[in-house]
Every structure is written in structure tokens, then in C-alpha cells.
Enzyme design. Structure first.
Site, short mmCIF file in Angstrom:
data_model
loop_
_atom_site.label_atom_id
_atom_site.label_comp_id
_atom_site.label_asym_id
_atom_site.label_seq_id
_atom_site.Cartn_x
_atom_site.Cartn_y
_atom_site.Cartn_z
N SER A 53 36.99 7.35 68.17
CA SER A 53 36.26 8.39 67.43
C SER A 53 36.79 9.79 67.77
O SER A 53 36.41 10.75 67.10
CB SER A 53 34.76 8.30 67.73
OG SER A 53 34.50 8.55 69.10
N HIS A 54 37.64 9.92 68.79
CA HIS A 54 38.18 11.24 69.13
C HIS A 54 39.70 11.22 69.33
O HIS A 54 40.26 12.09 69.99
CB HIS A 54 37.44 11.83 70.33
CG HIS A 54 36.04 12.18 69.95
ND1 HIS A 54 35.04 11.25 69.93
CD2 HIS A 54 35.50 13.33 69.48
CE1 HIS A 54 33.93 11.82 69.49
NE2 HIS A 54 34.19 13.06 69.21
N ASP A 194 31.98 8.17 64.86
CA ASP A 194 31.86 6.75 64.55
C ASP A 194 31.15 6.54 63.21
O ASP A 194 31.45 5.58 62.49
CB ASP A 194 31.12 6.03 65.67
CG ASP A 194 32.05 5.64 66.82
OD1 ASP A 194 33.27 5.52 66.58
OD2 ASP A 194 31.56 5.47 67.95
P1 NDP Z 1 30.18 4.68 73.76
O1 NDP Z 1 28.83 4.19 73.41
O2 NDP Z 1 31.34 4.08 73.09
O3 NDP Z 1 30.44 4.52 75.32
C1 NDP Z 1 29.62 5.20 76.23
C2 NDP Z 1 29.98 4.85 77.65
O4 NDP Z 1 29.51 3.52 77.91
C3 NDP Z 1 31.48 4.84 77.93
O5 NDP Z 1 31.71 5.37 79.20
C4 NDP Z 1 31.83 3.35 77.87
O6 NDP Z 1 32.93 3.00 78.70
C5 NDP Z 1 30.57 2.72 78.38
N1 NDP Z 1 30.34 1.37 77.86
C6 NDP Z 1 30.40 0.98 76.58
N2 NDP Z 1 30.12 -0.35 76.50
C7 NDP Z 1 29.88 -0.78 77.76
C8 NDP Z 1 29.53 -2.03 78.33
N3 NDP Z 1 29.38 -3.13 77.58
N4 NDP Z 1 29.38 -2.11 79.67
C9 NDP Z 1 29.54 -1.00 80.45
N5 NDP Z 1 29.86 0.21 79.96
C10 NDP Z 1 30.03 0.32 78.63
O7 NDP Z 1 30.23 6.28 73.60
P2 NDP Z 1 29.61 7.19 72.48
O8 NDP Z 1 29.78 6.54 71.17
O9 NDP Z 1 28.26 7.63 72.89
O10 NDP Z 1 30.60 8.44 72.58
C11 NDP Z 1 31.97 8.24 72.24
C12 NDP Z 1 32.79 9.44 72.59
O11 NDP Z 1 32.49 10.52 71.73
C13 NDP Z 1 32.61 9.98 74.01
O12 NDP Z 1 33.90 10.05 74.59
C14 NDP Z 1 32.05 11.38 73.82
O13 NDP Z 1 32.49 12.34 74.76
C15 NDP Z 1 32.55 11.72 72.45
N6 NDP Z 1 31.71 12.73 71.81
C16 NDP Z 1 32.17 14.02 71.78
C17 NDP Z 1 31.39 15.00 71.22
C18 NDP Z 1 31.82 16.42 71.26
O14 NDP Z 1 31.04 17.29 70.84
N7 NDP Z 1 33.00 16.75 71.72
C19 NDP Z 1 30.09 14.70 70.60
C20 NDP Z 1 29.72 13.31 70.73
C21 NDP Z 1 30.52 12.37 71.30
P3 NDP Z 1 34.37 2.62 78.02
O15 NDP Z 1 34.90 3.90 77.47
O16 NDP Z 1 35.18 2.05 79.13
O17 NDP Z 1 34.09 1.61 76.94
O1 PYC Z 2 31.62 12.52 67.32
O2 PYC Z 2 29.63 13.40 67.39
C1 PYC Z 2 30.86 13.51 67.43
C2 PYC Z 2 31.45 14.85 67.63
C3 PYC Z 2 30.90 16.05 67.38
C4 PYC Z 2 31.83 17.01 67.72
C5 PYC Z 2 32.94 16.36 68.17
N1 PYC Z 2 32.67 15.04 68.12
#
Ligand code: NDP
Ligand code: PYC
Length: 343
Positions: A53-54, A194
Site C-alpha cells: 500500500s506504500h 489498501d
Molecule cells: P497491516 O495491518 O498490514 O499490518 C500491521 C502490523 O501488523 C504490521 O507490523 C504487520 O507486520 C503486523 N501483522 C500483520 N499480520 C500479522 C500477523 N498475522 N501476525 C503478527 N503480526 C502481523 O498494516 P496497516 O494496513 O494498518 O498499515 C499498512 C501500512 O500503511 C503501514 O506501514 C502504515 O505505516 C502505512 N500507513 C501510512 C499512513 C501515512 O499517513 N503515511 C497512513 C496509514 C497507513 P508485517 O509487516 O511483518 O506483516
Molecule cells: O494509506 O491511509 C493511507 C495513507 C494516508 C496517507 C498515506 N497513506
């Protein structure tokens, strides 16, 4: 796990070649060489680790923000000491990562001198995962926390209007004899990125992910994106985390709340201009002399109790695989990147 599937097939591209391709895109769209180098390494690292997603999915959004004049790709951040363990950074409407890296050296000195330090970044565009920001601290023996707010696309529990961003937080700790344990997660049911990938690929969302423009539950990603919103994860508990992140990343730093981000005069802009907070701690100041061993012991117990993997382990496995075999990119995605680079 991430909702979007991580590509495991496609044209394999070596990490260094992907960094070079992305660098050409950033330079062609007006960033400085330093900014291009930092963002290219960051985005390619996300793709390498399967942070889909990033990863390169975000490149058109970076380009849209640069082309529309919403972000300054040549911004010069300013760093100011607000106390012996507090750095204030003004990213000057530039990207967050170059601002963070401009202050990181002084920040590390503060952590070593005081046992803990805070870095508050404002006027910054963060369009990536957070783990690349915190994992290196843990490799240097430190515990790191970071928080970012984004743009209003998450309703408070029971609400209809989007107030919060997807607001991720990341935590990294050293682990004796192993890679750091890092978690990095949005405060929403899923990342907005996502949802966009699901809409593009025609998938439905898991139940409980979001609401439509009338505040009714929906599993249609297009309804979430078209006037609807995501929900916080875990009901009121995730709502409180999203609130806390608005306070730490925006109110405290002087950055905008997610609700205040207004890019309507910049069609094509996608990178939210908000704030980011770091709290980094030297765990040796706890005086146990065995911090990383204790963390390793806890992870052992968690696994023995039945959790099959820790956060971060999927990324590390994918990193090892893609560094060996190349990063698989769909041919259409590669062609899109090459066109943006003017190849
Ligand atoms: P996920 O739900 O994909 O994962 C969240 C965390 O849970 C990760 O550290 C992941 O580790 C871990 N995880 C996932 N599945 C398991 C499992 N079965 N057992 C144990 N640990 C698990 O993340 P999100 O969808 O919430 O976020 C995705 C990305 O989006 C993040 O990197 C976040 O920083 C980014 N984001 C950025 C934003 C911004 O403003 N810049 C805004 C929102 C999100 P692993 O990676 O090893 O799977
Ligand atoms: O995936 O939610 C997101 C997000 C917002 C800004 C950057 N990533």
C-alpha cells in the site's frame, strides 16, 4: 495482514535498479537530488518488503502532489532545539523523510545524552510506511515510537463525518540475537491505500471496514472512497488511538489536523501535509543490563503460547527473498514507472 495481496510474480527488478528508476521520476518532477535519493530508497524499500500500500503504487500520487505545486520537492527544513531533549523541525511544506533525516544526527546525540528525546516535525508530507523511520533506531540499540496523522477519511466510532486520518503508529525494539521487532499499523480498520487497491482490483472489503456517504456500513471500497469513510480498528479503542495521534502528530508539533488538510486548489495532490512525532528511548537507562535478552525471552513465550509470527517477520522474509531474486513488478506497473521517468 495487509489487505492488498503482495505481488509474488512479475518482472524481477533488482533493488538498486528500482531505486535508480524512482530517482529519475522524482528528479524529472522537480525534487532536489537529496529528496529524490531519500524518497526513492524509502519507496523501493516498501516495495521490496511487500508494504504494497506504500510501494510503487504511490508514485503517481507523489508525482501528482509535485506537479500540482502542493508539495515543495526542494524544501529546506529548519531544525530548532526546544530543550536538551526536544527537537522541533519545520519541513517547510516538503516531504517528511528528508526533514527527519536532516535532524536525525542531532536527535541521536540527544537520546544518548539524555536517555530519551522527542522530535516534533510539522508542515511535512508523509506518504509512506513508518517502519523505515523506526527500524534503524532499533538496529542501533534504541526503542523508537513514531506517529503520523494523514487526511480526514476515518469517522469516529458511531460518527458520520470523517475527522481522523488513518493515523499510523510504529514501534521498534532491539531483540537479542534477532532482527528488531517492529510493528507499524494504521489506527483505522485498514490503510486508505489498501482501499484504493481493492477498488482498482474489484475486491470487496472485510465487513466492519467502513461506511458509505450516509454513514451506513459498507464493504464496497468505492463507496468508502466516494464520500464514505473508514472506521477505526477495534471500535472506541481504535478511535482513542486515532485521537491520540492527532494530538501528538498535529496539535503538539504545530502540524495540521487531518481534518484541516485542504488540497482542493491542487488537483492531483495526494500527499497529506500534517505532522509527525518521534519518541526514542535508550533502554540501557532502565538499568537492567539485559533489555534485549528480556525482549527475546518475551517473544519466545509469545510464540510458545501459539502466535505463529511476530510483526515484521513477514517483511524480513520478503526482504531476504526479493534482495536475492529481485522485486516482482507487474509489467503494466513497470511500464507506468518508465513512462513517468521519461524512458
Ligand atoms: P497491516 O495491518 O498490514 O499490518 C500491521 C502490523 O501488523 C504490521 O507490523 C504487520 O507486520 C503486523 N501483522 C500483520 N499480520 C500479522 C500477523 N498475522 N501476525 C503478527 N503480526 C502481523 O498494516 P496497516 O494496513 O494498518 O498499515 C499498512 C501500512 O500503511 C503501514 O506501514 C502504515 O505505516 C502505512 N500507513 C501510512 C499512513 C501515512 O499517513 N503515511 C497512513 C496509514 C497507513 P508485517 O509487516 O511483518 O506483516
Ligand atoms: O494509506 O491511509 C493511507 C495513507 C494516508 C496517507 C498515506 N497513506
Amino acid at each position: 495482514a495487509a489487505f492488498a495481496q503482495t505481488a509474488e510474480s512479475g518482472t524481477p527488478v533488482a533493488f538498486a535498479d528500482l531505486v535508480a528508476l524512482l530517482e529519475r521520476i522524482f528528479l524529472r518532477h522537480g525534487t532536489s537530488e537529496r529528496v529524490a535519493a531519500i524518497l526513492s530508497e524509502n519507496c523501493a524499500s516498501c516495495e521490496r518488503d511487500g508494504s504494497t500500500s506504500h510501494g510503487v503504487f504511490r508514485i503517481p500520487g507523489y508525482v501528482g502532489s509535485l506537479k500540482s505545486g502542493w508539495v515543495d520537492g526542494r524544501a529546506e527544513p529548519t531544525v530548532e532545539e526546544a530543550g536538551p531533549a526536544f527537537l522541533r523541525v519545520d519541513a517547510a511544506n516538503g516531504f517528511a523523510q528528508p526533514a527527519f533525516l536532516a535532524a536525525r544526527g542531532r536527535f541521536l546525540e540527544m537520546v544518548r545524552d539524555n536517555g530519551v528525546a522527542v522530535m516534533a516535525i510539522r508542515n511535512s508530507h508523509h506518504f509512506s510506511a513508518l517502519w523505515p523511520d523506526v527500524e534503524p533506531f532499533a538496529r542501533e540499540g534504541l526503542v523508537a515510537l513514531s506517529f503520523v496523522n494523514s487526511f480526514a477519511c476515518v469517522v469516529p466510532p458511531g460518527g458520520k463525518a470523517a475527522v481522523y486520518g488513518t493515523n499510523p503508529m510504529a514501534f521498534a525494539t532491539p531483540v537479542a540475537g534477532a532482527d528488531p521487532m517492529v510493528f507499524d499499523q494504521a489506527a483505522s480498520s485498514m490503510a486508505n491505500g489498501d482501499v484504493r487497491i481493492a477498488a482498482r482490483e474489484g475486491h470487496v472489503l472485510p465487513a466492519g471496514s467502513g461506511v458509505d456517504r450516509d454513514g451506513k456500513p459498507t464493504t464496497d471500497p468505492k463507496a468508502v472512497l466516494d464520500g464514505g469513510a473508514l472506521l477505526p480498528f477495534g471500535g472506541h479503542k481504535g478511535g482513542s488511538i486515532a485521537f491520540m495521534i492527532e494530538v501528538l502528530a498535529a496539535a503538539l508539533t504545530g502540524g495540521k489536523y487531518s481534518r484541516e488538510v485542504d488540497w482542493s486548489a491542487h488537483p492531483g495532490a495526494e500527499t497529506p501535509c500534517t505532522g509527525q512525532l518521534f519518541i526514542v528511548i535508550d533502554p540501557e537507562r532502565g538499568g537492567t543490563g539485559a533489555f534485549a535478552d528480556r525482549v527475546a525471552g518475551l517473544i519466545g513465550e509469545v510464540k510458545e503460547a501459539g502466535q505463529d509470527r511476530m510483526p515484521g517477520e513477514r517483511r524480513y522474509a520478503r526482504r531476504a527473498r526479493t534482495l536475492r531474486d529481485g522485486i516482482p513488478l507487474a509489467p503494466a506497473r513497470l511500464a507506468e514507472l518508465r513512462a513517468l521517468a521519461g524512458d
